[in-house]
Design a protein around this motif. Structure first.
Motif, short mmCIF file in Angstrom:
data_model
loop_
_atom_site.label_atom_id
_atom_site.label_comp_id
_atom_site.label_asym_id
_atom_site.label_seq_id
_atom_site.Cartn_x
_atom_site.Cartn_y
_atom_site.Cartn_z
N TRP A 1 0.85 -1.18 0.00
CA TRP A 1 0.00 0.00 0.00
C TRP A 1 0.90 1.24 0.00
O TRP A 1 1.38 1.69 1.03
N GLN A 2 1.15 1.78 -1.19
CA GLN A 2 2.05 2.92 -1.33
C GLN A 2 1.35 4.05 -2.08
O GLN A 2 0.66 3.81 -3.07
N GLN A 3 1.57 5.29 -1.61
CA GLN A 3 0.94 6.45 -2.21
C GLN A 3 2.00 7.40 -2.78
O GLN A 3 3.13 7.45 -2.28
N GLN A 4 1.61 8.15 -3.79
CA GLN A 4 2.50 9.13 -4.40
C GLN A 4 1.72 10.42 -4.66
O GLN A 4 0.61 10.37 -5.19
N ASN A 5 2.31 11.54 -4.29
CA ASN A 5 1.71 12.83 -4.59
C ASN A 5 2.27 13.31 -5.93
O ASN A 5 3.25 14.04 -5.99
N ASN A 6 1.61 12.89 -7.00
CA ASN A 6 2.03 13.29 -8.34
C ASN A 6 1.21 14.43 -8.90
O ASN A 6 1.33 14.77 -10.08
N GLY A 7 0.37 15.02 -8.08
CA GLY A 7 -0.51 16.07 -8.54
C GLY A 7 -1.82 15.50 -9.06
O GLY A 7 -1.94 14.31 -9.34
N PRO A 8 -2.84 16.35 -9.20
CA PRO A 8 -4.13 15.88 -9.74
C PRO A 8 -4.02 15.53 -11.21
O PRO A 8 -3.14 16.04 -11.93
N ALA A 9 -4.92 14.68 -11.67
CA ALA A 9 -4.92 14.26 -13.07
C ALA A 9 -6.35 13.98 -13.50
O ALA A 9 -7.24 13.74 -12.68
N TYR A 10 -6.55 14.00 -14.81
CA TYR A 10 -7.82 13.57 -15.40
C TYR A 10 -7.54 13.09 -16.82
O TYR A 10 -6.43 13.26 -17.35
N ARG A 11 -8.53 12.48 -17.44
CA ARG A 11 -8.36 11.94 -18.81
C ARG A 11 -9.24 12.72 -19.78
O ARG A 11 -10.41 12.99 -19.50
N MET A 12 -8.67 13.07 -20.92
CA MET A 12 -9.42 13.66 -22.01
C MET A 12 -9.77 12.59 -23.03
O MET A 12 -8.96 11.73 -23.37
N LEU A 13 -11.00 12.66 -23.55
CA LEU A 13 -11.47 11.77 -24.60
C LEU A 13 -12.00 12.62 -25.75
O LEU A 13 -12.87 13.47 -25.55
N ILE B 1 -11.73 7.47 -31.68
CA ILE B 1 -11.55 7.88 -30.29
C ILE B 1 -10.07 8.05 -30.00
O ILE B 1 -9.26 7.14 -30.23
N ASN B 2 -9.71 9.24 -29.51
CA ASN B 2 -8.35 9.50 -29.04
C ASN B 2 -8.42 9.90 -27.58
O ASN B 2 -9.39 10.55 -27.15
N THR B 3 -7.41 9.51 -26.82
CA THR B 3 -7.43 9.83 -25.39
C THR B 3 -6.02 10.08 -24.88
O THR B 3 -5.06 9.52 -25.39
N ASP B 4 -5.94 10.96 -23.91
CA ASP B 4 -4.67 11.17 -23.21
C ASP B 4 -4.95 11.62 -21.79
O ASP B 4 -6.03 12.12 -21.48
N VAL B 5 -3.97 11.42 -20.93
CA VAL B 5 -4.09 11.79 -19.52
C VAL B 5 -3.42 13.14 -19.32
O VAL B 5 -2.31 13.38 -19.82
N ILE B 6 -4.11 14.02 -18.61
CA ILE B 6 -3.60 15.35 -18.30
C ILE B 6 -3.11 15.34 -16.85
O ILE B 6 -3.89 15.14 -15.92
N TRP B 7 -1.83 15.54 -16.67
CA TRP B 7 -1.23 15.61 -15.33
C TRP B 7 -0.99 17.07 -14.97
O TRP B 7 -0.39 17.82 -15.76
N LEU B 8 -1.42 17.46 -13.81
CA LEU B 8 -1.21 18.82 -13.33
C LEU B 8 -0.15 18.83 -12.23
O LEU B 8 0.09 17.81 -11.58
N SER B 9 0.44 19.96 -12.01
CA SER B 9 1.56 20.04 -11.07
C SER B 9 1.07 19.87 -9.64
O SER B 9 0.00 20.36 -9.26
N ALA B 10 1.88 19.17 -8.86
CA ALA B 10 1.57 19.00 -7.42
C ALA B 10 1.75 20.31 -6.68
O ALA B 10 2.53 21.16 -7.08
#
Length: 281
Positions: A249-261, A272-281
């Motif tokens: 059970w390990q956690q990482q603070n990589n900042g919030p994220a969401y997926r665009m479709l 259909i194209n998709t990518d993940v958007i990573w925001l700064s922590a």
């Protein structure tokens, strides 16, 4: 009312959808989940999504961490106070209470579980030219399903599988399915809480022949898998991430994220194209 009775229609042939999941809010907006202020991170994701010219946001479950009524009200407040203007749809996670999700539904937050984009202009043209019999439908359908079980693990009931099958039997070009739990193992700690009848759901989707992809949350990281040529995408959390491929059970603070479709249809084909958007922590 049956799960898919409420339908929301977009009269356009393409969609820009954001999938955001696992915000794990508390009654206290300053509370932290493994060292992360979840309300601040969710607010950051909302403001970034507001810049994407979205048609809709699909929230993928686990709204709450402390299971309080106030955490649901905070979710509604954060959306209302954001610059996001598109409708927000939801499906339940293992932490959620469906009754409380329904209570905050109204206005911008929608309870519909069946979203349809139809090429209205194309259909009108075909009606005028009497060419409907030679034209493939270009409708797109998004199904938001309920994988909430009696435990933290997921389960899709037989009744709900029948509802899903009925929707899939209708003539549209392509369907995208959203659920909370991962239907396949990810070689990680949360496999103990995965969708217990995942293969049954996946076979139902694949046997239909028109399902383009399944998108889920729950695993707090980015995964891409495949089942009998069906693409399966996991969206990272808007809160904390869980270390990939770790049995601990390990956690990482990589900042919030969401997926665009990005979903486009033309000439009877859906892309259909998709990518993940990573925001700064």
């Amino acid at each position: 009312m049956a799960w898919f009775d409420d339908t929301y229609t977009f009269n356009k042939p393409s969609l820009r959808i954001a999938h955001v999941t696992d915000c794990h809010l508390f009654a206290d907006r300053n509370a932290e989940y493994f060292g992360v202020n979840t309300a601040t991170y969710f607010q950051q994701a909302l403001e970034h999504m507001a810049l994407q010219q979205l048609d809709a946001v699909v929230f993928g479950g686990d709204l709450t961490q402390d299971h309080s009524v106030e955490s649901y009200l905070l979710f509604s407040e954060l959306i209302s106070n954001s610059t996001l203007t598109c409708p927000v749809f939801w499906l339940p996670g293992n932490h959620d209470e469906i009754a409380l999700l329904e209570q905050i539904s109204g206005g911008q937050i929608k309870a519909a579980k069946r979203l349809v984009a139809n090429n209205l202009t194309n259909n009108l043209t075909n009606n005028l030219t009497n060419n409907l019999t030679n034209n493939a439908s270009t409708d797109i359908e998004l199904l938001l399903i309920n994988s909430k079980g009696l435990t933290p693990a997921g389960w899709v009931t037989s009744e709900h599988l029948n509802e899903i099958s009925d929707c899939l039997a209708q003539p549209v070009s392509k369907q995208l399915v959203f659920c909370h739990h991962n239907p396949l193992p990810i070689n990680g700690y949360l496999d103990k809480h995965m969708l217990e009848n995942g293969p049954q759901l996946l076979n139902t989707l694949v046997n239909n022949g028109n399902v383009a992809a399944l998108i889920h949350g729950h695993v707090h990281n980015d995964y891409t898998q495949c089942f009998r040529e069906l693409d399966i995408y996991a969206t990272p959390a808007s809160s904390v991430q869980f270390t990939k491929h770790s049995k601990a059970w390990q956690q990482q603070n990589n900042g919030p994220a969401y997926r665009m479709l990005y979903i486009n249809s033309s000439q009877g084909q859906v892309h259909i194209n998709t990518d993940v958007i990573w925001l700064s922590a």
